[in-house]
Design a protein around this motif. Structure first.
Motif: not given
Length: 157
Positions: A72-81, A107-115
């Motif tokens: 599950q990502t945020n709108e900005e594709l910077t954080e993901a759960w 697959e999600f290269p812009t994600i900086k934080q995974w939780d």
């Protein structure tokens, strides 16, 4: 060779089967009412088809679905759960989950934080996520004999 492929609406029954098989042992051990083993078809379908920024990716060995990862990502594709990591029991402990996580990050290269969160008492799962770069942030009691540990992975790019 392991690869990931995004699941589609018509993959619902396969996702349900993998999820139930992957979480059966955890459910039997902890009898937690929120365990993915008990998640109903309607909710899984909603996450697969309707929920914004929710993605399922099959982890595949050659042409066979051996598991899936739900993010599950945020709108900005910077954080993901990382909502669900499900590898069929016969494939667990063989590196497929780690390969899947690595491919998901690509697959999600812009994600900086995974939780994520997992059961603290499931030492194998905690060790798996730590091996893959996740660090514990906090613990919340769930019920007698079961706590949830929240974990985070920061990507420096």
């Amino acid at each position: 060779m392991v690869h990931i492929v995004q699941a589609r609406a018509e993959d619902l029954e396969t996702i349900i089967a993998i999820q139930r098989a992957s979480f059966k042992a955890v459910y039997e051990k902890y009898q937690d009412e929120y365990d993915p083993y008990l998640e109903d078809r309607k909710r899984i379908k909603w996450k697969l088809v309707e929920r914004p920024n929710s993605y399922y990716y099959f982890v595949k060995e050659k042409r066979e679905n051996i598991g899936f990862l739900r993010v599950q990502t945020n709108e900005e594709l910077t954080e993901a759960w990382l909502g669900t990591a499900a590898i069929l029991p016969q494939y667990q402990g063989k590196g497929y989950g780690s390969e899947g996580l690595s491919l998901l990050e690509k697959e999600f290269p812009t994600i900086k934080q995974w939780d994520l969160c997992t059961v603290l008492q499931d030492a194998g799962m905690v060790a798996f996520y730590e091996k893959n770069g996740y660090r514990q942030t906090h613990i919340e009691p769930e019920k007698e004999g079961m706590d949830m540990v929240y974990m985070k992975k920061l990507i420096d790019k």
